[in-house]
Design a protein around this motif. Structure first.
Motif, PDB file in Angstrom:
ATOM      1  N   THR A 104     102.006 -59.053  52.582  1.00 50.99           N
ATOM      2  CA  THR A 104     101.828 -59.996  53.945  1.00 50.99           C
ATOM      3  C   THR A 104     101.497 -61.003  54.134  1.00 50.99           C
ATOM      4  O   THR A 104     100.476 -61.423  53.640  1.00 50.99           O
ATOM      5  N   LEU A 105     102.643 -62.001  54.998  1.00 53.43           N
ATOM      6  CA  LEU A 105     102.148 -62.841  55.209  1.00 53.43           C
ATOM      7  C   LEU A 105     101.605 -63.517  55.952  1.00 53.43           C
ATOM      8  O   LEU A 105     101.866 -63.210  57.972  1.00 53.43           O
ATOM      9  N   GLN A 106     100.038 -64.281  56.103  1.00 54.27           N
ATOM     10  CA  GLN A 106      99.134 -64.632  57.274  1.00 54.27           C
ATOM     11  C   GLN A 106     100.166 -66.073  57.885  1.00 54.27           C
ATOM     12  O   GLN A 106     100.059 -66.707  57.582  1.00 54.27           O
ATOM     13  N   VAL A 107     100.718 -65.895  59.557  1.00 49.81           N
ATOM     14  CA  VAL A 107     100.495 -67.246  59.770  1.00 49.81           C
ATOM     15  C   VAL A 107      99.780 -67.067  61.148  1.00 49.81           C
ATOM     16  O   VAL A 107      99.591 -67.022  61.968  1.00 49.81           O
ATOM     17  N   GLY A 108      99.041 -68.355  61.042  1.00 48.30           N
ATOM     18  CA  GLY A 108      98.238 -69.233  62.260  1.00 48.30           C
ATOM     19  C   GLY A 108      99.225 -70.278  63.376  1.00 48.30           C
ATOM     20  O   GLY A 108     100.308 -70.587  62.792  1.00 48.30           O
ATOM     21  N   LEU A 109      98.716 -69.044  63.880  1.00 46.80           N
ATOM     22  CA  LEU A 109      98.887 -70.550  65.474  1.00 46.80           C
ATOM     23  C   LEU A 109      98.214 -71.246  66.479  1.00 46.80           C
ATOM     24  O   LEU A 109      96.963 -70.621  66.556  1.00 46.80           O
ATOM     25  N   LEU A 110      98.964 -72.296  66.647  1.00 45.48           N
ATOM     26  CA  LEU A 110      98.145 -72.880  67.378  1.00 45.48           C
ATOM     27  C   LEU A 110      98.918 -73.412  67.781  1.00 45.48           C
ATOM     28  O   LEU A 110      99.597 -73.857  68.128  1.00 45.48           O
TER      29      LEU A 110
ATOM     30  N   THR B  77      89.648 -73.860  60.127  1.00 47.51           N
ATOM     31  CA  THR B  77      89.312 -72.359  60.449  1.00 47.51           C
ATOM     32  C   THR B  77      90.105 -71.060  60.283  1.00 47.51           C
ATOM     33  O   THR B  77      89.752 -70.236  59.823  1.00 47.51           O
ATOM     34  N   LEU B  78      91.453 -72.052  60.028  1.00 45.58           N
ATOM     35  CA  LEU B  78      92.469 -70.871  60.110  1.00 45.58           C
ATOM     36  C   LEU B  78      92.741 -70.541  58.597  1.00 45.58           C
ATOM     37  O   LEU B  78      92.749 -69.486  58.260  1.00 45.58           O
ATOM     38  N   ARG B  79      92.346 -71.642  58.351  1.00 45.67           N
ATOM     39  CA  ARG B  79      92.418 -70.820  56.646  1.00 45.67           C
ATOM     40  C   ARG B  79      91.292 -70.654  55.972  1.00 45.67           C
ATOM     41  O   ARG B  79      92.294 -69.121  54.793  1.00 45.67           O
ATOM     42  N   ALA B  80      90.151 -71.079  56.633  1.00 50.81           N
ATOM     43  CA  ALA B  80      89.032 -70.346  56.096  1.00 50.81           C
ATOM     44  C   ALA B  80      89.410 -68.524  56.606  1.00 50.81           C
ATOM     45  O   ALA B  80      88.571 -67.977  55.889  1.00 50.81           O
ATOM     46  N   GLU B  81      89.889 -67.615  57.521  1.00 53.68           N
ATOM     47  CA  GLU B  81      89.913 -66.708  58.112  1.00 53.68           C
ATOM     48  C   GLU B  81      91.790 -66.383  57.060  1.00 53.68           C
ATOM     49  O   GLU B  81      91.826 -65.133  57.331  1.00 53.68           O
ATOM     50  N   GLY B  82      92.314 -66.811  56.717  1.00 54.92           N
ATOM     51  CA  GLY B  82      92.874 -66.701  55.628  1.00 54.92           C
ATOM     52  C   GLY B  82      94.390 -66.487  55.702  1.00 54.92           C
ATOM     53  O   GLY B  82      95.358 -66.236  55.384  1.00 54.92           O
TER      54      GLY B  82
ATOM     55  N   LEU C 208     100.118 -69.542  56.453  1.00 51.71           N
ATOM     56  CA  LEU C 208     101.088 -71.021  56.893  1.00 51.71           C
ATOM     57  C   LEU C 208     100.246 -71.179  58.451  1.00 51.71           C
ATOM     58  O   LEU C 208      99.838 -70.473  59.075  1.00 51.71           O
ATOM     59  N   ILE C 209     100.716 -72.643  58.728  1.00 52.54           N
ATOM     60  CA  ILE C 209     100.732 -72.711  60.027  1.00 52.54           C
ATOM     61  C   ILE C 209     100.968 -73.675  61.077  1.00 52.54           C
ATOM     62  O   ILE C 209     102.011 -73.833  60.765  1.00 52.54           O
ATOM     63  N   VAL C 210     101.521 -72.251  61.768  1.00 52.75           N
ATOM     64  CA  VAL C 210     102.503 -73.418  63.215  1.00 52.75           C
ATOM     65  C   VAL C 210     101.525 -73.998  64.639  1.00 52.75           C
ATOM     66  O   VAL C 210     100.983 -72.952  64.772  1.00 52.75           O
ATOM     67  N   LEU C 211     102.134 -75.362  64.623  1.00 49.34           N
ATOM     68  CA  LEU C 211     101.792 -75.967  65.676  1.00 49.34           C
ATOM     69  C   LEU C 211     102.285 -75.533  66.922  1.00 49.34           C
ATOM     70  O   LEU C 211     103.615 -76.007  66.549  1.00 49.34           O
ATOM     71  N   LEU C 212     102.231 -74.921  68.108  1.00 47.96           N
ATOM     72  CA  LEU C 212     103.323 -75.563  69.735  1.00 47.96           C
ATOM     73  C   LEU C 212     102.275 -76.322  69.942  1.00 47.96           C
ATOM     74  O   LEU C 212     101.380 -76.081  71.073  1.00 47.96           O
ATOM     75  N   ALA C 213     102.956 -77.390  70.164  1.00 49.28           N
ATOM     76  CA  ALA C 213     102.414 -78.524  70.613  1.00 49.28           C
ATOM     77  C   ALA C 213     103.192 -79.254  72.589  1.00 49.28           C
ATOM     78  O   ALA C 213     103.998 -79.140  71.789  1.00 49.28           O
TER      79      ALA C 213
ATOM     80  N   GLY D 157      98.889 -70.438  46.237  1.00 48.33           N
ATOM     81  CA  GLY D 157      98.964 -70.260  48.010  1.00 48.33           C
ATOM     82  C   GLY D 157     100.474 -69.855  48.691  1.00 48.33           C
ATOM     83  O   GLY D 157     101.104 -70.706  47.716  1.00 48.33           O
ATOM     84  N   TRP D 158     100.822 -70.475  49.834  1.00 47.14           N
ATOM     85  CA  TRP D 158     102.362 -69.891  50.147  1.00 47.14           C
ATOM     86  C   TRP D 158     102.794 -72.054  50.518  1.00 47.14           C
ATOM     87  O   TRP D 158     101.480 -72.600  51.120  1.00 47.14           O
ATOM     88  N   ARG D 159     104.061 -72.180  50.202  1.00 47.74           N
ATOM     89  CA  ARG D 159     103.844 -73.676  50.785  1.00 47.74           C
ATOM     90  C   ARG D 159     105.580 -73.994  51.630  1.00 47.74           C
ATOM     91  O   ARG D 159     106.226 -72.977  50.671  1.00 47.74           O
ATOM     92  N   VAL D 160     105.750 -74.987  51.659  1.00 49.17           N
ATOM     93  CA  VAL D 160     106.840 -74.443  52.664  1.00 49.17           C
ATOM     94  C   VAL D 160     107.790 -75.869  51.230  1.00 49.17           C
ATOM     95  O   VAL D 160     107.503 -76.683  51.349  1.00 49.17           O
ATOM     96  N   SER D 161     109.168 -74.878  50.856  1.00 43.89           N
ATOM     97  CA  SER D 161     109.331 -75.915  50.197  1.00 43.89           C
ATOM     98  C   SER D 161     110.554 -76.530  50.707  1.00 43.89           C
ATOM     99  O   SER D 161     111.261 -77.448  50.124  1.00 43.89           O
TER     100      SER D 161
END
Length: 614
Positions: A173-179, A213-218, A221-226, A310-314
């Motif tokens: 499972t890939l966990q994607v954080g959203l901000l 906080t999101l990284r600490a929650e597992g 990756l994090i996607v920012l909706l700005a 960890g995962w990273r965008v290549s």
């Protein structure tokens, strides 16, 4: 409780022992839909040239199918300004929010994974916002909006993407954080809604802590909706400069919006940190998919494991998919909105008045327009009645009107024209595009001059060569015309010193002279860069809707002193400029005969270009 979608397919080459070393994630995104569910212009009662969200739904379905065939996970996100924007949105905001509410039904049908918040999503009030958040199947997120009573709204979210089993190895499972962040100026623009109920925190600081906080929650990756734009060359980068936000540690990809432009592509010029070809902001994959359902953003990310596992965008590929007139409409979306769409159109057909002459704003910012005059009369009358019997009734009343729906980024169709004859409610809706109350402000002559100078900043600096009348980096609606005084504008002079001959009843205005200014709550709160009015100087917050006041003003006929008044004119001897307007303006060139109009054909984007002498 919000549900999390897991409709994902991904194919990867697994390492020895199980979990994949590489994966693909496709992010689909919309932004600034502004209630364009079916692609209808309710003011003009015509198509906008595509099917709105119903057309985007078809693009989404195709993009998801491609992702499945390519072995990629897939997320669908929205970047805000979804709830408000047209007469349909106004009607839906009055409906009970249930699973059959058209907006709720549409986003649930399309299985969005997360929705960010835009500043206009606050326009119908916090109770409506909380009701929508509680009815949808995905999280509604705003990281820097701190509400006293958030209800179902969330500061951030983590959604799960299933990376299925490949070659006999177990799935992972890939966990994607959203901000999601709003512009800091939302505190100004929506002051009336947020006062005593919420705080807008610095986007930069809120994102830094939330990403940790999101990284600490597992979150992998994090996607920012700005919900903020990409500054153009010459614009001053604000605290929430999108490039500064994109480079915050932990953020992997960015969806941006707010300015109704497209990215990647030609809408943005070269600037440090902005790669318009690769589609990156501070080297992070990014996209901005226009507005009103014009485009679907597609971000394809290739992922690999780093040294710590960890995962990273290549690699990435960022592009937009155009929602054209040929894009088929999703029948489920059309069906969900059908009854409300028909009802809104029928409501807007109601005749509410008559006009004996055309009312248009084709020459907005080249001169005061009849629509400016009508709006000023309506606002002034609201204030006159509201302060009757108080000490403020002795003050001279002025009225400020903004140059909204006047071309610009909205294109050559983005103007208002009410032909002689019946005035329908849809015409009034065009005059009041936002839910803005009329306020009365106590101002001095010095305050008045500062406001006029701020308004005059929209004009481009004019030199010896003929150039555009308006600065393309400044929206037309940042300019106010103020009725009740007379003044001249010289765009050849530096910004801050362009207003001359400012007079009231033929006498120069003194700095300490007192006035009562009728304006809207957006301007009163400092919207558009104007001075924020202290609470003590707010004489009236009228409960009367401006739509009712406009209908009443139509009934007064053309005999009002302001009906044919031209409060301002240019005073720039010898200067020439190019005014860009709708081709519909050409039959009305006599209206600007004093500017010696010289039509010079059309631009590639469809604007009529008219040379004028100032």
């Amino acid at each position: 409780m919000n549900k999390r979608s897991t409709y994902v397919t991904a194919g990867v080459v697994p390492p020895e022992g199980g979990t994949p070393v590489g994966a693909r994630l496709r992010i689909l995104a919309t932004t600034d839909l502004h209630m364009q569910i079916v692609g209808h212009d309710y003011v003009g009662d015509r198509s906008v040239g595509h099917h709105g969200l119903a057309g985007v739904a078809t693009l989404i379905r195709a993009a998801r199918q491609e992702a499945a065939e390519q072995g990629a996970a897939c997320l669908l996100l929205d970047n805000g300004d979804l709830l408000q924007g047209n007469a349909l949105g106004d009607q839906l905001a009055q409906m009970p929010v249930t699973p059959t509410h058209p907006l709720v039904a549409c986003v649930n049908h399309l299985r969005y994974d997360g929705l960010g918040l835009g500043n206009h999503d606050l326009d119908h009030g916090l109770p409506y916002l909380r009701a929508v958040a509680g009815a949808i199947d995905m999280p509604l997120i705003s990281t820097n909006l701190h509400l006293t009573d958030p209800g179902p709204l969330r500061r951030w979210a983590v959604v799960s993407c299933l990376l299925p089993a490949v070659g006999g190895h177990p799935s992972s499972t890939l966990q994607v954080g959203l901000l999601s962040v709003l512009p800091g100026r939302t505190a100004i623009w929506n002051r009336e809604v947020l006062e005593d109920a919420a705080e807008i925190v610095s986007p930069l600081e809120s994102l830094r802590s939330a990403a940790l906080t999101l990284r600490a929650e597992g979150a992998d990756l994090i996607v920012l909706l700005a919900h903020m734009g990409i500054p153009q060359k010459g614009e001053i980068a604000a605290e929430e400069d999108i490039c500064a936000l994109a480079q915050i540690e932990g953020i992997d990809a960015v969806i941006t919006g707010h300015t109704h432009l497209r990215f990647p592509g030609a809408d943005h010029g070269p600037r440090k940190g902005v790669d318009t070809q690769a589609g990156t902001l501070s080297n992070r994959p990014a996209a901005m998919p226009g507005f009103g359902g014009s485009d679907l953003a597609v971000l394809d990310l290739a992922l690999e494991r780093d040294a710590r596992g960890g995962w990273r965008v290549s690699q990435h590929h960022s592009h937009l998919r155009d929602n054209s007139a040929q894009t088929l409409a999703d029948p489920v979306v059309l069906s969900a909105a059908r009854i409300s769409h028909i009802g809104t159109r029928k409501h807007l057909e109601e005749v509410v008045g008559h006009t004996g002459r055309p009312l248009h704003n084709y020459f907005a910012l080249a001169m005061p327009t009849p629509i400016d005059a009508l709006t000023a009369r309506a606002q002034a009358e609201v204030i006159r009645k509201g302060v009757a019997g108080t000490a403020d009734s002795a003050l001279p009343i002025l009225a400020a009107t903004a140059a909204h729906t006047a071309g610009g980024r909205g294109g050559p169709e983005h103007f208002l024209h009410i032909p002689p004859g019946a005035v329908q409610r849809r015409h009034i809706a065009g005059l009041v595009p936002y839910q803005n109350a009329v306020w009365a402000l106590r101002i001095t002559g010095a305050d008045l001059r500062r406001r006029l100078e701020k308004a005059a900043e929209v004009f481009a600096p004019l030199g010896s060569a003929t150039g555009p009348l308006l600065d393309p980096c400044r929206p037309p609606f940042h300019c106010d015309t103020i009725y009740g005084v007379t003044y001249a504008i010289d765009p050849q002079r530096p910004r801050g010193a362009r207003i001359t001959a400012l007079s009231w009843q033929g006498v120069p205005v003194e700095p300490d002279q007192q006035f009562l200014l009728a304006t809207n709550q957006f301007r009163a709160a400092g919207g558009g860069g104007f001075d924020r009015t202290p609470i003590a100087d707010v004489a009236l917050r009228s409960p009367l809707p401006l739509t009712d006041a406009l209908i009443a003003a139509l009934a007064t006929g053309p005999d009002h002193p302001w009906s044919d008044a031209l409060p301002w004119h240019f005073d720039a001897t010898g200067a020439q400029a190019v005014h860009y307007t709708s081709p519909g303006a050409l039959p009305f060139l006599n209206d600007i005969a004093h500017l010696s109009p010289d039509p010079r054909g059309m631009t590639a984007s469809g604007f009529a270009q008219i040379w004028i002498r100032l």
